[in-house]
Design an enzyme around this catalytic site. Structure first.
Site, mmCIF file in Angstrom:
data_model
loop_
_atom_site.group_PDB
_atom_site.id
_atom_site.type_symbol
_atom_site.label_atom_id
_atom_site.label_comp_id
_atom_site.label_asym_id
_atom_site.label_seq_id
_atom_site.Cartn_x
_atom_site.Cartn_y
_atom_site.Cartn_z
ATOM 1 N N VAL A 459 51.440 81.125 46.190
ATOM 2 C CA VAL A 459 50.611 80.602 47.283
ATOM 3 C C VAL A 459 49.334 79.985 46.741
ATOM 4 O O VAL A 459 48.901 78.904 47.172
ATOM 5 C CB VAL A 459 50.306 81.715 48.303
ATOM 6 C CG1 VAL A 459 49.326 81.214 49.359
ATOM 7 C CG2 VAL A 459 51.586 82.221 48.943
ATOM 8 N N GLU A 464 46.836 73.449 49.030
ATOM 9 C CA GLU A 464 46.997 73.163 50.450
ATOM 10 C C GLU A 464 46.025 72.094 50.951
ATOM 11 O O GLU A 464 46.261 71.451 51.970
ATOM 12 C CB GLU A 464 46.820 74.447 51.275
ATOM 13 C CG GLU A 464 45.428 75.071 51.219
ATOM 14 C CD GLU A 464 45.268 76.009 50.036
ATOM 15 O OE1 GLU A 464 44.220 76.664 49.938
ATOM 16 O OE2 GLU A 464 46.190 76.086 49.219
ATOM 17 N N ASP A 506 45.492 30.660 50.678
ATOM 18 C CA ASP A 506 45.374 29.235 50.972
ATOM 19 C C ASP A 506 44.254 29.076 51.997
ATOM 20 O O ASP A 506 44.369 29.549 53.125
ATOM 21 C CB ASP A 506 46.694 28.705 51.528
ATOM 22 C CG ASP A 506 46.607 27.228 51.883
ATOM 23 O OD1 ASP A 506 45.604 26.603 51.509
ATOM 24 O OD2 ASP A 506 47.536 26.732 52.533
ATOM 25 N N THR A 508 43.078 26.497 53.668
ATOM 26 C CA THR A 508 43.261 25.619 54.824
ATOM 27 C C THR A 508 43.985 26.350 55.942
ATOM 28 O O THR A 508 45.117 26.777 55.778
ATOM 29 C CB THR A 508 44.057 24.372 54.418
ATOM 30 O OG1 THR A 508 43.378 23.717 53.362
ATOM 31 C CG2 THR A 508 44.204 23.432 55.597
ATOM 32 N N GLU A 583 46.248 13.011 57.178
ATOM 33 C CA GLU A 583 46.720 11.818 57.887
ATOM 34 C C GLU A 583 46.105 11.719 59.274
ATOM 35 O O GLU A 583 45.737 10.627 59.722
ATOM 36 C CB GLU A 583 48.240 11.843 57.969
ATOM 37 C CG GLU A 583 48.920 11.711 56.610
ATOM 38 C CD GLU A 583 50.430 11.751 56.714
ATOM 39 O OE1 GLU A 583 50.931 12.061 57.818
ATOM 40 O OE2 GLU A 583 51.108 11.474 55.715
#
Length: 681
Positions: A459, A464, A506, A508, A583
């Site tokens: 024990v 524990e 990333d 963006t 674009e």
């Protein structure tokens, strides 16, 4: 801006006359009300021209295997266990989901030929490879059989009796019923009691449970099974066992409740993550729709960087290459061949090597642009099948494995030490029995004390507090991460973040708003900058645009409009350009300051001879157009400025577009401008 003189002298151009495609459209209406739209796409820069193309790589014609005929029954035979996909009640389409699945996994040219090629598949799905699905479709008005679909005698739908439409039906009811939706069924939520049981099934916890039971039993025996000494304090040895049990309950509840809450939060998070927009063609127009709304028979656009959401057949485009490593494990770029071209080669018996019209869900578009016809969605798609097959339980983390090894080591060492001490004390007890004058009950009590000492070692050896300390530390880490807007699904996954030394992201769309605008530019001897970047002596974008000649404005608009895959649409109810953010920023500049009225009109006014999609290795894209006065051709190029500069030998005047030699001083000046823009990022 490229002028007439920028066209390479060795450029070979097919000079045969091509019809204009401003508004040419022909529709064939059947008695059932369905239609086939034949929209000319000759001036569409994203589609391969139908006539001979001097820039297109010829198909290998060396001798090889050939297919003269194919047995549809053998090519479309159900695989074991998939028979249910071939049986659909009240199917108005020529094909079942199982038959379309035979196109993929593995890729099958015989199945493609057995289904009649791209034209037969489109007929069988009551779709159109140019116009896509009709926005007015609810229930399919006509039924078509397999034999009617695979016939190559006509491009029209076969006249069949009308099906009675259901009043008040939603859109595309029959398609969703027969082929399903592009949604994977939600994974069944794990009940709270299962999570508690999983949290309890830890070797340290089990070892603590054994120790708690023994400690509590011995403590109760000491309290109620023995007679305390007169005047001595009451025995409270059972408290240690109760404390261990409380620690076990805290560890189990904290871990399971946290996992239960985070699992539900992650279900909502994953649903939001998968909620992306896809560009499709319906009724001859491009639309952005939710990825879950894609249906079998839809015509989808493909652009570099796109993640393919469904399986399909490549219709046409320019130099399309895909990375299919997510499905095949091979990282090679797979070049795609248009479905119509593949069917012609199969019927002619030419070499089949390298023919691949199949678009696999989960793959990524590396180069080129094009369109494809959707054939499988949801659980019937290749990626859907993979995702359904990998729904397994989460493996133990490295920390959990270390704790398990620690628990096993503690159990072995504690048991060994307790056993050794027990036998030493037992031999000592047995050796003294001959001279022991105590009563039988006294001797039994002495033996029980030896057993208690041995069990106490076990024990005491069990930590524990270790599971409780680890659980509380991870719970604290989860709270800290949550405050920093990081949601942790599994409690023990915090150790992964704790061991991370660098996080690559990333920026963006992740660390930024994913929106771009043109803030500065240089055109010949003129330049401009927006207010936040203005310097003394530099004019604003409005002043710059006002000083340009109409000829220069037209040339810039021509280059921006043709050398782009973006299109006009709506976002949040407002007009917007949709596509690559670079674009869309250039198109917005042309619309706001260069008097570009309509993107579609600007494209229809030009006769595109060849489109060269963006290539990551070349860092540029281009388009060859025929000049309106039929005096020649113009090559429009867009790409990395420092790379394109190396190919330039002349410069154009910003007002007259007259060309002159590019001197070394001019080149050095442009390089310094490029460097200054790079430093201002």
């Amino acid at each position: 801006m490229a002028g007439n003189s920028l066209a390479p002298p060795t450029l070979a151009i097919d000079t045969r006359t091509r019809p204009r495609s401003d508004t040419n459209e022909t529709r064939v209406v059947t008695p059932a009300g369905s239609f086939v739209s034949n929209i000319s796409n000759i001036s569409n820069p994203f589609l391969t021209p139908a006539h001979s193309n001097p820039f297109q790589t010829p198909v290998p014609s060396d001798c090889g295997a050939s297919v003269l005929s194919v047995d549809p029954e053998a090519a479309l035979r159900p695989d074991p266990g998939s028979e249910a996909d071939f049986q659909v009640e009240n199917n108005p389409f020529a094909f079942s989901p199982g038959q379309l699945n035979k196109l993929q996994n593995p890729k099958s040219l015989p199945a493609f030929q057995a289904l009649g090629g791209i034209s037969g598949i489109a007929r069988g799905l009551q779709s159109d490879i140019n116009a896509g699905l009709s926005l007015d479709e609810a229930t399919v008005r006509t039924s078509i059989t397999f034999e009617q679909a695979v016939r190559r005698t006509s491009d029209k739908f076969i006249e069949t009796p009308e099906r009675t439409p259901q009043p008040g039906s939603d859109s595309f009811v029959d398609r969703a019923r027969v082929f399903g939706k592009n949604i994977l069924p939600a994974k069944k939520a794990t009940p709270i009691w299962v999570l508690m049981w999983n949290a309890y099934n830890d070797r340290v916890i089990i070892l603590l449970t054994v120790a708690a039971v023994i400690s509590l039993a011995l403590g109760l025996y000491e309290t109620f099974g023995t007679t305390p000494e007169p005047g001595g304090p009451p025995s409270v040895d059972w408290v240690e066992g109760v404390a261990i049990i409380i620690a076990i309950l805290i560890v189990t509840l904290v871990g399971s409740l946290n996992d239960w809450q985070k699992e539900r939060a992650f279900v909502r998070l994953n649903a939001k993550k998968d909620d992306r927009e896809i560009k499709v063609v319906r009724s001859g127009k491009s639309f952005m729709i939710n990825v879950h709304d894609v249906l079998v028979g839809d015509v989808l656009h493909l652009e570099p960087g796109d993640l393919v959401p469904v399986d399909g057949i490549y219709i046409n485009g320019n130099d399309l290459k895909c990375d299919e490593s997510s499905a095949t494990g091979e990282s090679d770029a797979i070049k795609k061949t248009p479905g119509g071209q593949v069917m012609e080669i199969l019927e002619s018996g030419a070499n089949q090597k390298g023919l691949d019209p199949f678009i696999i869900s989960g793959s990524k578009v590396l180069e080129g642009v094009g369109t494809f016809l959707c054939t499988s969605v949801g659980v019937h798609s290749s990626f859907g099948k993979i995702m359904m097959s990998v729904r397994t339980d989460i493996e133990a983390t490295p920390l959990q494995k270390k704790l398990e090894r620690l628990a096993v080591a503690i159990a072995k060492l504690g048991s060994t030490a307790a056993g050794l001490l027990f036998f030493v004390l037992l031999f000592r007890f047995l050796g003294g029995l001959s001279t022991d004058e105590r009563s039988s009950s006294g001797k039994a009590s002495a033996f029980l004390d030896i057993l208690i000492v041995a069990v106490t070692i076990i024990v005491v050896a069990v930590p524990e507090g270790l599971p409780l300390a680890v659980t509380l530390a991870l719970a604290f880490a989860t709270t800290r991460l949550l405050k920093e807007n990081n949601l942790v699904r599994v409690l023990r996954a915090c150790e992964t973040m704790g061991n991370a030394t660098a996080i690559c992201s990333d920026k963006t769309g992740t660390l930024t708003t994913n929106k771009m605008t043109v803030v500065a530019g240089t055109f010949g001897q003129s330049n401009f900058a927006k207010s936040e970047n203005e310097k003394p002596g530099i004019q604003s974008v409005s002043q710059w645009a006002a000083g340009l000649s109409q000829k220069t404005k037209d040339a810039i608009v021509q280059s921006v409009a043709i050398n782009s895959t973006a299109f006009e649409g709506e976002e949040d109810g407002q007009f917007a350009f949709i596509g690559s953010k670079t674009e869309t920023a250039l198109l917005q500049l042309a619309r706001d300051h260069l008097a570009m009225q309509s993107l579609a009109e600007a494209r229809n006014n030009e006769q595109v001879i060849q489109m060269m999609p963006f290539d990551s290795s070349k860092k540029c894209m281009g388009a060859v157009i025929k000049l309106r006065d039929n005096s020649g051709y113009r090559l429009l190029v867009k790409g990395a400025s420092e790379i394109l500069l190396n190919y330039c030998s002349a410069k154009a005047d910003v007002q007259s577009l007259a060309t002159s030699d590019l001197s070394n001083s001019d080149r050095d000046g442009i390089i310094s401008i490029i460097d200054s823009y790079a430093k201002d990022r």
